[in-house]
Design a protein around this motif. Structure first.
Motif, PDB file in Angstrom:
ATOM      1  N   LYS A 316      -3.276  -2.355  -3.499  1.00 15.79           N
ATOM      2  CA  LYS A 316      -3.773  -1.208  -2.744  1.00 15.79           C
ATOM      3  C   LYS A 316      -4.193  -1.634  -1.340  1.00 15.79           C
ATOM      4  N   ASP A 317      -4.769  -2.855  -1.239  1.00 18.32           N
ATOM      5  CA  ASP A 317      -5.239  -3.314   0.065  1.00 18.32           C
ATOM      6  C   ASP A 317      -4.102  -3.667   1.019  1.00 18.32           C
ATOM      7  N   THR A 318      -2.856  -3.704   0.527  1.00 20.33           N
ATOM      8  CA  THR A 318      -1.749  -3.920   1.474  1.00 20.33           C
ATOM      9  C   THR A 318      -1.674  -2.749   2.457  1.00 20.33           C
ATOM     10  N   ALA A 319      -2.245  -1.605   2.081  1.00 19.57           N
ATOM     11  CA  ALA A 319      -2.251  -0.466   3.008  1.00 19.57           C
ATOM     12  C   ALA A 319      -3.128  -0.734   4.226  1.00 19.57           C
ATOM     13  N   LEU A 320      -4.007  -1.745   4.139  1.00 22.43           N
ATOM     14  CA  LEU A 320      -4.889  -2.056   5.269  1.00 22.43           C
ATOM     15  C   LEU A 320      -4.143  -2.696   6.436  1.00 22.43           C
ATOM     16  N   VAL A 321      -2.907  -3.172   6.195  1.00 22.13           N
ATOM     17  CA  VAL A 321      -2.202  -3.871   7.280  1.00 22.13           C
ATOM     18  C   VAL A 321      -1.905  -2.935   8.445  1.00 22.13           C
ATOM     19  N   ASN A 322      -2.099  -1.619   8.249  1.00 17.06           N
ATOM     20  CA  ASN A 322      -1.834  -0.712   9.376  1.00 17.06           C
ATOM     21  C   ASN A 322      -2.774  -1.001  10.544  1.00 17.06           C
ATOM     22  N   VAL A 323      -3.927  -1.686  10.264  1.00 21.31           N
ATOM     23  CA  VAL A 323      -4.838  -1.979  11.385  1.00 21.31           C
ATOM     24  C   VAL A 323      -4.239  -2.993  12.352  1.00 21.31           C
ATOM     25  N   ILE A 324      -3.243  -3.797  11.888  1.00 17.93           N
ATOM     26  CA  ILE A 324      -2.614  -4.722  12.849  1.00 17.93           C
ATOM     27  C   ILE A 324      -1.224  -4.243  13.222  1.00 17.93           C
ATOM     28  N   GLY A 325      -0.950  -2.945  12.932  1.00 20.78           N
ATOM     29  CA  GLY A 325       0.264  -2.339  13.449  1.00 20.78           C
ATOM     30  C   GLY A 325       1.529  -2.633  12.684  1.00 20.78           C
ATOM     31  N   SER A 326       1.405  -3.206  11.512  1.00 20.83           N
ATOM     32  CA  SER A 326       2.590  -3.443  10.701  1.00 20.83           C
ATOM     33  C   SER A 326       3.061  -2.112  10.132  1.00 20.83           C
ATOM     34  N   ILE A 327       4.377  -1.883  10.156  1.00 18.31           N
ATOM     35  CA  ILE A 327       4.867  -0.587   9.680  1.00 18.31           C
ATOM     36  C   ILE A 327       5.011  -0.642   8.161  1.00 18.31           C
ATOM     37  N   ASP A 328       3.912  -0.425   7.461  1.00 19.65           N
ATOM     38  CA  ASP A 328       3.986  -0.320   6.006  1.00 19.65           C
ATOM     39  C   ASP A 328       4.102   1.157   5.652  1.00 19.65           C
ATOM     40  N   ALA A 329       4.094   1.458   4.361  1.00 23.28           N
ATOM     41  CA  ALA A 329       4.330   2.831   3.929  1.00 23.28           C
ATOM     42  C   ALA A 329       3.269   3.778   4.488  1.00 23.28           C
ATOM     43  N   PHE A 330       2.011   3.344   4.481  1.00 22.62           N
ATOM     44  CA  PHE A 330       0.920   4.215   4.946  1.00 22.62           C
ATOM     45  C   PHE A 330       1.069   4.519   6.432  1.00 22.62           C
ATOM     46  N   ASN A 331       1.334   3.464   7.218  1.00 23.13           N
ATOM     47  CA  ASN A 331       1.482   3.644   8.654  1.00 23.13           C
ATOM     48  C   ASN A 331       2.667   4.558   8.968  1.00 23.13           C
ATOM     49  N   GLN A 332       3.786   4.308   8.290  1.00 24.36           N
ATOM     50  CA  GLN A 332       4.983   5.130   8.468  1.00 24.36           C
ATOM     51  C   GLN A 332       4.674   6.595   8.141  1.00 24.36           C
ATOM     52  N   ALA A 333       3.975   6.788   7.012  1.00 24.65           N
ATOM     53  CA  ALA A 333       3.655   8.152   6.576  1.00 24.65           C
ATOM     54  C   ALA A 333       2.724   8.835   7.577  1.00 24.65           C
ATOM     55  N   ARG A 334       1.797   8.064   8.162  1.00 21.86           N
ATOM     56  CA  ARG A 334       0.887   8.648   9.144  1.00 21.86           C
ATOM     57  C   ARG A 334       1.641   9.122  10.378  1.00 21.86           C
TER      58      ARG A 334
END
Lengths: 380, 247
Positions: A316-334
């Motif tokens: 679940k904490d892999t979603a935190l990588v959006n704070v360093i701008g990595s395009i993970d699923a959460f960042n993409q969805a946002r």
């Protein structure tokens, strides 16, 4: 029993038991009609509420023109299914009547049996009714304010069109947690063993590993990721400064979760009875051989459930990588969500995270069960 | 010179003195039974002899070589001095065969095939070769304890220490374990037993030692100790054993 020859007194003469006890367990049962009437009333109320809600859903669907034969059929089916609530309620009422009849005929045992059955059926009615009420609440929430909730979170067309992009971005999350989990398994074990090393010589090693676990368990993962992801490139250190954001995320998550998992390993290792260590050492195995062949294999079996807990946390904490701008699923969805001013893609990601954890839990349960069946005596 | 010489050893747990100048000699091929009340140090003595616990004073010599104190290679010592525990302590995650072959492969560096052949030979002697692939939990207590003895024997020990090996067993399973000890005694294995099986001690022991007050309070051949003990404490202890119907 009279007093025996060695001087002990028999039961009758002793004052251990009261003398004027009366048999009190044979009371006649109370009338269960009240319970069964309540059950019937609640069943009818819940059925009416359900029908009203289903009607609301139907008109909401009609208002957005997504009604079809299929949806109507499903709604009608739900309306019919809820009638099942009447079954235990009516059953309860019948048993209550039969209990009354039995009591009138002086059949106390028969009355007790019917009474118990009546009550049981009334409770069944309450149990199912409670769940239906919760479901109705959720349904009302979704259709409230002209389907506002549904449209915000579950816009099917947007979910469909963005699914490809979100799924692709979700691979980043999977990549991060799979690599991090492997590293955490190794790193956590090293830290745990360092913390458990015996003797005076290992005192500094024990100390440093204790400091490490204390620090990184206390440090929020999001701050750790932020510091490593933005800080390491700024330091300009060779090799380290050129890593991808995903690699920084893996490094940060390994450091954080390595501390948790080291503690899980440690509790597992310490839970192995010292007699196992004594047996291994007495055969001439060294301390490290004892750990390797006797203690850790048994410890790992015991810590699999808490280990899975930590792994789900890590995933679940892999979603935190959006704070360093990595395009993970959460960042993409946002990104998609802000383009369409609708949160449905984020809901998709939420569902993806839930979906990947459930099979893991079941798989681990299955593995533990299989392992125990192999080692334990048959039948138990 | 005796094979094992225990000289004047001392050991305390806090205030409590387990050994207070205990001395004992064991000749090669002797079977020595340690008897005495709970907490008298029978088990602790055995555990000190193969380095699972340390002594604080005195010394333990085997074949004249000092085997206590700093600098002793305990892993090597344990290859020569095997121990079997009251609670068997088999490794639950390994099959019987893996239990028996682990130490020969990892410590003696025997090949797996060699170690397995030897293990099966030993298991056959105790009638358990058909259980080789089973896990310990599927075995009865008596079977587990027999496997534990075989596990110790697979290391080819010169001395075997048996720590109340029948105390955790149901009465009808005791004999199958004691028969193995009887065979080992007949073959000349040097053994020290901590035991409450007085009848068995009387039968197999070359020497009985009654431990009391951190010392060997009285020692002698079984006939003398059981029929005509010279010390008051020994007599009182044996009297209680007789009252409990154990002798």
């Amino acid at each position: 029993m009279a007093s025996t020859d060695d001087g002990r007194e028999g039961v009758s003469g002793a004052g251990l038991l009261g003398s004027d006890r009366q048999w009190a367990a044979g009371t006649t049962p109370r009338d269960p009609t009240g319970w069964s009437a309540t059950a019937l009333g609640i069943a009818v109320l819940v059925i009416l509420a359900t029908w009203s809600t289903l009607n609301g859903i139907h008109s909401a669907l009609a208002s957005v023109k997504s009604e079809s034969v299929a949806t109507t059929a499903i709604l009608v089916l739900c309306g019919v299914a809820v009638l099942m609530l009447l079954r235990p309620a009516v059953q309860s009422w019948r048993q209550a009547q039969s209990a009354k009849g039995a009591l009138a005929g002086k059949d106390v045992v028969g009355a007790r049996v019917a009474n118990a059955a009546s009550r049981e059926d009334a409770y069944v009615t309450f149990g199912y009714a409670a769940v239906v009420v919760i479901l109705l609440g959720i349904a009302q929430f979704f259709i409230a304010n002209d389907l506002a909730v549904s449209r915000t979170f579950f816009q099917v067309s947007l979910i469909g069109s963005s699914l490809g992009l979100t799924l692709k971005a979700f691979w980043t999350n999977i990549y991060i947690f799979v690599v991090a989990e492997i590293l955490v398994l190794i790193w956590g074990l090293i830290v745990a063993i360092a913390r458990l090393l015996p003797g005076d010589a290992a005192r500094p090693v024990r100390l440093i590993s204790t400091i490490y676990t204390d620090m990184f368990r206390g440090l929020p993962a999001i701050i750790n990721i932020y510091l490593i992801g933005f800080g390491i490139p700024l330091t300009g250190l060779p090799v380290l400064k050129d890593l991808s954001p995903e690699s920084y995320a893996i490094l940060a998550l390994t450091l954080t979760y390595g501390a948790y998992v080291a503690e899980v390993y440690r509790s597992g290792i310490e839970s192995i009875h010292w007699s196992q260590v004594a047996a291994a050492r007495s055969l001439g195995l060294s301390y490290m051989q004892t750990l390797r062949y006797v203690v850790v294999p048994q410890a790992v079996r015991r810590i699999i459930p808490p280990l899975l807990n930590d792994f789900i946390g890590l995933q679940k904490d892999t979603a935190l990588v959006n704070v360093i701008g990595s395009i993970d699923a959460f960042n993409q969805a946002r990104i998609i969500a802000s383009n369409h001013f609708n949160l449905s893609p984020v809901t998709t990601v939420a569902l993806l995270f839930i979906l990947i954890t459930i099979p893991q839990t079941r798989l681990v349960d299955r593995l533990i069960e299989r392992d125990q069946r192999r080692m334990r005596a048959g039948g138990t | 010179m005796a094979m094992i010489e225990i000289r004047n050893i001392t050991k305390s747990y806090g205030e409590f003195k387990v050994f207070n100048g205990l001395s004992l000699e064991v000749e090669e091929h002797q079977v020595v039974c340690l008897i005495g009340p709970s907490g008298c140090g029978k088990s602790t003595l055995l555990r000190c002899m193969n380095g699972l616990e340390t002594i604080q004073g005195g010394e333990i010599r085997i074949h004249g070589d000092r085997m206590s104190g700093p600098g002793v290679d305990v892993n090597a010592l344990r290859r020569d001095v095997g121990i079997v525990f009251q609670s068997y302590n088999l490794f639950p995650h390994m099959t019987v065969l893996e239990n028996v072959t682990l130490a020969p492969v990892k410590v003696l560096n025997e090949s797996r095939a060699e170690a397995e052949a030897k293990a099966l030979r030993l298991l056959k002697r105790i009638g358990l070769e058909h259980k080789a692939q089973e896990y310990p939990d599927r075995l009865s207590g008596g079977q587990q304890q027999r496997v534990a003895i075989v596990r110790a024997l697979a290391m080819g020990p010169m001395v075997l220490l048996l720590d109340e090996i029948t105390s955790a067993l149901d009465p009808e399973l005791v004999s199958e374990v004691l028969n193995i000890v009887r065979d080992l005694a007949a073959e000349g294995m040097t053994m020290l037993l901590a035991t409450h099986e007085m009848g068995f001690a009387r039968e197999v022991a070359s020497k009985i030692c009654f431990l009391y007050g951190g010392k060997v309070h009285e020692e002698g051949p079984p006939a003398q100790i059981f029929s005509n003990p010279s010390e008051e404490r020994t007599r009182a202890f044996l009297q209680r054993i007789i009252e409990a119907g154990r002798l």
